[in-house]
Structure formats: C-alpha cells, structure tokens
Design an enzyme around this catalytic site. Sequence first.
Site, mmCIF file in Angstrom:
data_model
loop_
_atom_site.group_PDB
_atom_site.id
_atom_site.type_symbol
_atom_site.label_atom_id
_atom_site.label_comp_id
_atom_site.label_asym_id
_atom_site.label_seq_id
_atom_site.Cartn_x
_atom_site.Cartn_y
_atom_site.Cartn_z
ATOM 1 N N ILE A 39 5.258 0.001 17.629
ATOM 2 C CA ILE A 39 5.064 0.394 19.027
ATOM 3 C C ILE A 39 3.573 0.304 19.355
ATOM 4 O O ILE A 39 2.735 0.784 18.583
ATOM 5 C CB ILE A 39 5.541 1.849 19.262
ATOM 6 C CG1 ILE A 39 6.967 2.054 18.721
ATOM 7 C CG2 ILE A 39 5.434 2.220 20.742
ATOM 8 C CD1 ILE A 39 8.056 1.388 19.487
ATOM 9 N N HIS A 99 -3.760 -1.442 16.482
ATOM 10 C CA HIS A 99 -3.063 -1.470 15.194
ATOM 11 C C HIS A 99 -1.822 -2.364 15.249
ATOM 12 O O HIS A 99 -1.492 -3.052 14.294
ATOM 13 C CB HIS A 99 -2.676 -0.045 14.758
ATOM 14 C CG HIS A 99 -1.478 0.474 15.489
ATOM 15 N ND1 HIS A 99 -1.560 1.175 16.675
ATOM 16 C CD2 HIS A 99 -0.146 0.357 15.219
ATOM 17 C CE1 HIS A 99 -0.350 1.466 17.098
ATOM 18 N NE2 HIS A 99 0.531 0.996 16.241
ATOM 19 N N ARG A 119 16.379 -2.928 21.966
ATOM 20 C CA ARG A 119 16.534 -4.054 21.037
ATOM 21 C C ARG A 119 17.157 -3.625 19.712
ATOM 22 O O ARG A 119 17.153 -4.370 18.733
ATOM 23 C CB ARG A 119 15.158 -4.702 20.805
ATOM 24 C CG ARG A 119 14.662 -5.429 22.037
ATOM 25 C CD ARG A 119 13.157 -5.560 22.105
ATOM 26 N NE ARG A 119 12.751 -6.285 23.323
ATOM 27 C CZ ARG A 119 12.646 -5.721 24.543
ATOM 28 N NH1 ARG A 119 12.886 -4.425 24.698
ATOM 29 N NH2 ARG A 119 12.320 -6.446 25.598
HETATM 30 C C1 DLZ Z 1 -0.245 3.323 10.884
HETATM 31 C C2 DLZ Z 1 0.932 2.809 11.640
HETATM 32 C C3 DLZ Z 1 0.962 2.902 13.045
HETATM 33 C C4 DLZ Z 1 -0.154 3.493 13.828
HETATM 34 N N1 DLZ Z 1 2.014 2.478 13.736
HETATM 35 C C5 DLZ Z 1 3.065 1.931 13.078
HETATM 36 C C6 DLZ Z 1 4.188 1.439 13.807
HETATM 37 O O1 DLZ Z 1 4.289 1.527 15.039
HETATM 38 N N2 DLZ Z 1 5.198 0.896 13.092
HETATM 39 C C7 DLZ Z 1 5.177 0.765 11.729
HETATM 40 O O2 DLZ Z 1 6.135 0.238 11.155
HETATM 41 N N3 DLZ Z 1 4.116 1.221 11.017
HETATM 42 C C8 DLZ Z 1 3.089 1.797 11.661
HETATM 43 N N4 DLZ Z 1 2.012 2.272 10.964
HETATM 44 C C9 DLZ Z 1 2.060 2.259 9.484
HETATM 45 C C10 DLZ Z 1 1.584 0.934 8.857
HETATM 46 O O3 DLZ Z 1 2.574 -0.067 8.998
HETATM 47 C C11 DLZ Z 1 1.305 1.140 7.340
HETATM 48 O O4 DLZ Z 1 2.436 1.728 6.725
HETATM 49 C C12 DLZ Z 1 0.108 2.037 7.074
HETATM 50 O O5 DLZ Z 1 -1.014 1.552 7.766
HETATM 51 C C13 DLZ Z 1 -0.203 2.101 5.553
HETATM 52 O O6 DLZ Z 1 -0.572 0.802 5.077
#
Ligand code: DLZ
Length: 158
Positions: A91, A97, A136
């Site tokens: 999201i 990020h 989705r």
């Molecule tokens: C850190 C993070 C953020 C902010 N948002 C998501 C997201 O929306 N969806 C998702 O699957 N993972 C998110 N993560 C976690 C990162 O994918 C990852 O697990 C961390 O940065 C550790 O490497």
Amino acid sequence: MATSLKNLSDYTSDHFVDISEKRFGLVVAEWNREITDTLAQGAFDTLLKHGAKPENIFRNTVPGSFELTLGAQLLAQHEEIDAVICLGVVIQGETKHDDYICHAVASGITNVSLKFNKPVIFGLVTTNTLEQAWDRAGGKHGNKGVEGAVAAIHMLGF
Ligand code: DLZ
C-alpha cells in the site's frame, strides 16, 4: 522446464495444460495478512480447479513483500517445484517505500525465474488504499491470486 516447439496450427487460446503432476510453491507475504490470505486462497482454489493435487501445493510465508524474492528463490531451487507464485500487498504510504519494494520484487523474481528456468509469478497488489487492495482480492476487480495461478498454469503449457 522442458518445452516443445508448437506449430502455429496447434494454437488454441484455451489450450489445456495437464497440471495433475505439477508442484506449486506459494510465497505469501504477511504484511496485510488478511488480504494476502485471500489471494493465497484464490490461487489454491484455482490450481485445484485446474487439476492440481492439494498435496502438491506448498505454501511458505515471508514477513513482507520485500522478502518475496528470497522466498521464491528458496522454493524455486527445489527441483520438484515446477512453478512459484509470489503474493503480496503493498500500500502506498507517505514515503517511497512502495516504489522501492515493488521494483525490487519485480526485478528480483524476474531474476529467479530466469535463473531456474521456471515460472515465478508476480502476484503483487500495489494500490493507494486498502480498499483498492480488497477490490483486487475477491472484490470488484477480481483476485490477483486467481490470476497468478492462471498465469503459472499458462506458462507450464509453454
Ligand atoms: C516496511 C513495509 C512497509 C512500510 N509497507 C509494506 C507493505 O505495504 N507491504 C508489504 O508487503 N511489506 C511492507 N513493508 C515490509 C517490507 O516488505 C519488508 O518486510 C521489511 O522492510 C523488512 O525487510
């Protein structure tokens, strides 16, 4: 992944692919878990519907979508796995990020697919809001898990 050359006259868009002996690995991110579970269920049901055996479908979780690449590699390196389906929900937030994660996963799983010569499917839902993600994941825009399974099956018939 073995393939046969197909003559144009063999082409049909609803080409049947026998997946009864194929093994699938699902890699499922735990961020936004309720939604990724729904994607995984969609993929699982679709594989069964097309003839896969439940005991031939493996599911591993990773913490977030960023880890989908390594998860995919760990599954794809098993000789008996024929295709890997990566499922996650990213999201958009206040920072970039989402951009970093999505680009890293897209190029990471492409590399895994080419390294092991196997379909590694990009089942990442990337949206601005949770509501759009639910749309989705069984909502008005279908289910990306179902689409991921269909893409994997299609590639196995290549
Ligand atoms: C850190 C993070 C953020 C902010 N948002 C998501 C997201 O929306 N969806 C998702 O699957 N993972 C998110 N993560 C976690 C990162 O994918 C990852 O697990 C961390 O940065 C550790 O490497």
